[in-house]
Design a protein around this motif. Structure first.
Motif, mmCIF file in Angstrom:
data_model
loop_
_atom_site.group_PDB
_atom_site.id
_atom_site.type_symbol
_atom_site.label_atom_id
_atom_site.label_comp_id
_atom_site.label_asym_id
_atom_site.label_seq_id
_atom_site.Cartn_x
_atom_site.Cartn_y
_atom_site.Cartn_z
ATOM 1 N N LEU A 131 0.882 2.351 4.235
ATOM 2 C CA LEU A 131 0.056 1.721 5.484
ATOM 3 C C LEU A 131 -1.238 2.150 5.591
ATOM 4 C CD1 LEU A 131 2.956 0.945 8.149
ATOM 5 C CD2 LEU A 131 1.783 -0.824 6.490
ATOM 6 N N LEU A 132 -1.367 3.752 5.641
ATOM 7 C CA LEU A 132 -2.582 4.274 5.902
ATOM 8 C C LEU A 132 -3.357 4.187 4.577
ATOM 9 C CD1 LEU A 132 -1.283 7.656 7.512
ATOM 10 C CD2 LEU A 132 -2.042 5.566 8.647
ATOM 11 N N ALA A 133 -2.634 4.362 3.663
ATOM 12 C CA ALA A 133 -3.562 4.210 2.148
ATOM 13 C C ALA A 133 -3.961 3.049 2.071
ATOM 14 C CB ALA A 133 -2.579 4.666 1.114
ATOM 15 N N LEU A 134 -3.439 1.847 2.621
ATOM 16 C CA LEU A 134 -4.085 0.324 2.506
ATOM 17 C C LEU A 134 -4.892 0.025 3.358
ATOM 18 C CD1 LEU A 134 -0.703 -1.157 0.794
ATOM 19 C CD2 LEU A 134 -2.893 -0.571 -0.530
ATOM 20 N N GLY A 135 -5.382 0.775 4.253
ATOM 21 C CA GLY A 135 -6.088 0.500 5.348
ATOM 22 C C GLY A 135 -5.540 -0.140 6.426
ATOM 23 N N ARG A 136 -4.119 -0.078 6.547
ATOM 24 C CA ARG A 136 -3.346 -0.797 7.516
ATOM 25 C C ARG A 136 -2.807 0.063 8.579
ATOM 26 N NH1 ARG A 136 0.680 -4.517 4.086
ATOM 27 N NH2 ARG A 136 1.395 -5.106 6.050
ATOM 28 N N ALA A 137 -3.509 0.920 9.250
ATOM 29 C CA ALA A 137 -3.216 1.953 10.181
ATOM 30 C C ALA A 137 -3.077 1.122 11.466
ATOM 31 C CB ALA A 137 -4.006 3.157 10.508
ATOM 32 N N GLY A 138 -1.946 1.646 12.355
ATOM 33 C CA GLY A 138 -1.946 0.488 13.522
ATOM 34 C C GLY A 138 -0.819 -0.446 13.423
ATOM 35 N N GLN A 139 -0.102 -0.432 12.263
ATOM 36 C CA GLN A 139 0.778 -1.491 11.989
ATOM 37 C C GLN A 139 2.022 -0.910 11.686
ATOM 38 O OE1 GLN A 139 -0.303 -4.122 8.658
ATOM 39 N NE2 GLN A 139 -2.538 -4.369 9.367
ATOM 40 N N ALA A 140 3.058 -1.895 11.801
ATOM 41 C CA ALA A 140 4.520 -1.472 11.339
ATOM 42 C C ALA A 140 5.020 -2.291 10.245
ATOM 43 C CB ALA A 140 5.075 -1.753 12.740
ATOM 44 N N ALA A 141 5.688 -1.637 9.447
ATOM 45 C CA ALA A 141 6.028 -2.331 7.996
ATOM 46 C C ALA A 141 7.048 -1.806 7.596
ATOM 47 C CB ALA A 141 4.915 -2.613 7.097
ATOM 48 N N GLY A 142 8.169 -2.317 6.764
ATOM 49 C CA GLY A 142 8.996 -2.055 5.724
ATOM 50 C C GLY A 142 8.505 -2.135 4.300
ATOM 51 N N VAL A 143 9.384 -1.777 3.432
ATOM 52 C CA VAL A 143 8.771 -1.798 1.916
ATOM 53 C C VAL A 143 8.672 -3.431 1.935
ATOM 54 C CG1 VAL A 143 9.309 -1.779 -0.458
ATOM 55 C CG2 VAL A 143 9.804 0.015 1.426
#
Length: 675
Positions: free
Chosen positions: A549-561
């Motif tokens: 999430l951090l590497a893809l610029g999606r900080a502040g989100q929640a996700a599973g694989v």
């Protein structure tokens, strides 16, 4: 021989032209003097003295003329002295009665009217009036009149030194004039002169009202005819003015004393009310503290608060959820979950109660007060009742919120201690060396009450703008209400939640933690799994999701694989060797070219695909000329030796390789592929 009779006895009359004998004349004079003394003693009227005087001075009467004249002169002086003394006695008696009557009055208006009535009575004037000094301007203004017939005279104002009133106030001495209009020694104001003339006043007498050295006003008598006032009348008015000044001051002092007494009574009443409120507040505080000290739970404390304030009480957490309420519950006027209740606006005083707005036809009164300990907020204590809340009860509500914060803080500290013990279980679970699972599961169940046979999901958390300690505390509070476990591992917060699947965790946990921390939480999720060993593997998957999430610029989100899209699917089924081969074949030549020549071909490709493969749009994003983009794309063709990367299948592979390249720059490959 003929004779004439004097009043009081017979005196032989002398013959006409013949002088009387000396002895007979002396005897007649003695009888006349005796009768004169008798008249003086009896306070006979003037007519009796006139008759005696004519008889004694009659040449036909045989008296000693010189002796008679001396006796009559002295008798006249005695009469004047007796008349003057009698007049002074009458004045003194009148002043005494005036002082007595005035001293018996307490109403200021009655005192002034009595002064004017007594002035008219004693001086026999047509009118009387009283002027007082304005403390702000120093002018003499007409305070009250008696016997006046026109309105303008009642509103006269005179500067110091102007007119009779101003002159008396400036000099502090009485003044009398037989004719006001013709008195050239006065500095008259035309408007005052007109008012006096309109009222018909001619003769005026005035005396100062003194208090110590200060002149506070003037007392006047006035006639509508020319009158020369005697010095005794001036002295009489001065004496009456002195009495009046003292009485006026006494009335002022009495009114001031009454005001002071009323203020003292009001203050005593207020102190009594405050004392009762303090006693009630102290009693309430003691009752609530006893509940806390015997480790009562939150529901017991809320019920105690409701009993003290005689209303419905609820603790609403920062998310607007009712954590605990009185037995009456939300139905008694409290905001229920989902009714759109919001925290009250920030008040001027920290911890102050705030009245909530209700519907126009709603008789229920609602209050809210923050429940907080230092920077930590536990929500709000909300109160509702059908009667207005007194000021003392508002203070009790505020103290109750402080007590609730203390209880919650104690519970939190106990939970922290418990979480610390239970956190050791997570530390052992995620340690570099894998534990012996049979003994670990038994110890985890015994020490922390965690049963790994129950499915658990794993969440790896970080938060922007929030300290890790605050995030851990929020996660621990969240876990405590759901039989979960939170701890810190490798610089991140790890949260284990029983009986929660990954999709629910992604959807529900992050918003709650955002509100609890006031920050933005990034949450990698994996699970659930029903064994300690499987949970250990879930942690690695959740941590990998968090990194992605951090590497893809999606900080502040929640996700599973599964929430990461294609790249998540690729990484979940790809070995390290396969990933390295894809990157080497697809993007490797371009990366090496950029390293050798310092060109931005990889960046240009990333922006090119982000712009929908539109060179001009990519040029605007890169802030270069479109020809530059075209030249860079042709350079990519030359480096790769083909143009298939522009075609749909090749473009998909290239975009995937670009995303993998960006992720690998931040996350080690062994973490991405799980081996």
């Amino acid at each position: 021989m003929s004779s004439r009779r004097l009043p009081g006895g017979d005196i032989p009359a002398a013959r006409s032209g013949v002088p009387p004998r000396s002895g007979a004349a002396e005897s007649a004079a003695h009888r006349a003097i005796a009768h004169l003394l008798h008249l003086l003693a009896e306070e006979a009227p003037t007519e009796a003295f006139d008759r005696l005087s004519r008889c004694m001075l009659d040449p036909a009467v045989s008296t000693d003329r010189d002796l008679a004249l001396t006796a009559l002169a002295r008798a006249g002086r005695v009469r004047e002295l007796l008349a003057h003394r009698k007049h002074r006695e009458k004045e003194t008696q009148a002043l005494y009665e005036s002082a007595r009557d005035l001293a018996s009055l307490r109403d200021g208006e009655q005192v002034l009217e009595a002064i004017l009535q007594r002035t008219r009575q004693l001086l026999g004037t047509d009118a009387a009036y009283l002027a007082l000094v304005d403390p702000d301007t120093g002018e003499a203004y007409m305070r009250l009149t008696l016997g006046t017939v026109t309105t303008p005279i009642q509103s006269v104002r005179q500067r110091p030194g102007q007119g009779i009133g101003g002159r008396i106030i400036r000099t502090g001495r009485p003044y009398a004039t037989a004719n006001y209009q013709q008195d050239r020694s006065l500095d008259r104001d035309p408007s005052v002169t007109d008012a006096v003339a309109e009222d018909g006043i001619v003769g005026i007498i005035g005396a100062p009202l003194r208090l110590g050295r200060d002149v506070v006003g003037a007392l006047f008598g006035a006639n509508r005819y020319e009158r020369a006032f005697e010095p005794s009348e001036v002295a009489l008015l001065c004496s009456l003015a002195d009495h009046a000044a003292i009485v006026i001051e006494n009335v002022r002092l009495f009114e001031r004393a009454e005001r002071t007494a009323a203020e003292l009574r009001a203050a005593n009443a207020q102190l009594r009310v405050q004392g009762q409120a303090l006693e009630r507040g102290t009693s309430a505080h003691g009752q609530l503290m006893r509940t806390v000290l015997r480790r009562g739970d939150l529901a017991e404390l809320i019920d105690a608060i409701g009993g003290i304030l005689e209303g419905a009480v609820a603790l609403v957490d920062p998310n607007g959820q009712v954590v605990a309420s009185t037995a009456a519950g939300p139905g008694a006027g409290l905001p229920a979950v989902g009714t759109g209740w919001e925290s009250p606006a920030t008040t001027a005083r920290p911890g102050a109660a705030h009245r909530l707005d209700g519907a126009a036809d709603d008789a229920t009164e609602r209050w809210a007060v923050p429940v907080q300990a230092g920077p930590d907020s536990f929500g709000h204590l909300v109160f509702a009742a059908g009667t207005p809340l007194l000021e003392a009860d508002v203070r009790i509500l505020e103290r109750s919120a402080q007590t609730a914060a203390l209880l919650l803080l104690m519970e939190r500290q106990a939970a922290v201690a418990e979480q610390h013990v239970r956190g050791e279980v997570i530390a052992d679970l995620l340690a570099e060396r894998e534990p012996r699972w049979d003994s670990f599961s038994r110890r985890a169940r015994r020490v922390s009450g965690i049963d790994f046979d129950v499915p658990h999901s794993v969440l790896v958390l970080t938060a922007a703008g929030v300290s890790r300690r605050r995030l851990l505390r929020a996660a621990a509070d969240y876990a405590a209400t759901r039989r979960g476990l939170a701890s810190e591992h490798a610089g991140k917060v790890v949260l284990l939640l029983p009986e929660v699947d990954g999709a629910t965790a992604v959807r529900a946990v992050k918003p709650q933690l955002d509100r609890m921390t006031g920050g933005t939480v990034t949450c990698g999720v994996a699970g659930p799994a029903a064994s300690a060993a499987a949970v250990r593997r879930l942690h690695r998957s959740a941590d990998r999701c968090h990194r992605l999430l951090l590497a893809l610029g999606r900080a502040g989100q929640a996700a599973g694989v599964e929430d990461l899209g294609v790249i998540g699917l690729v990484l979940s089924g790809t070995s390290r060797e396969q990933l390295e081969q894809v990157l080497a074949e697809t993007l490797g030549p371009i990366v090496r070219y950029d390293e050798q020549h310092g060109t931005p071909l990889v960046e240009t490709l990333w922006v090119f695909f982000a712009a929908g493969q539109n060179p001009r749009a990519a040029a605007r994003s890169l802030q270069v000329h479109p020809n530059t983009v075209y030249q860079r794309l042709e350079r990519v063709d030359a480096v790769l030796g083909h143009r298939t990367w522009r075609e749909p299948q090749g473009a998909l592979t290239m975009q995937m390789a670009l995303q993998l390249h960006r992720v690998v720059e931040q996350v080690p490959i062994e973490v991405l592929v799980g081996s």
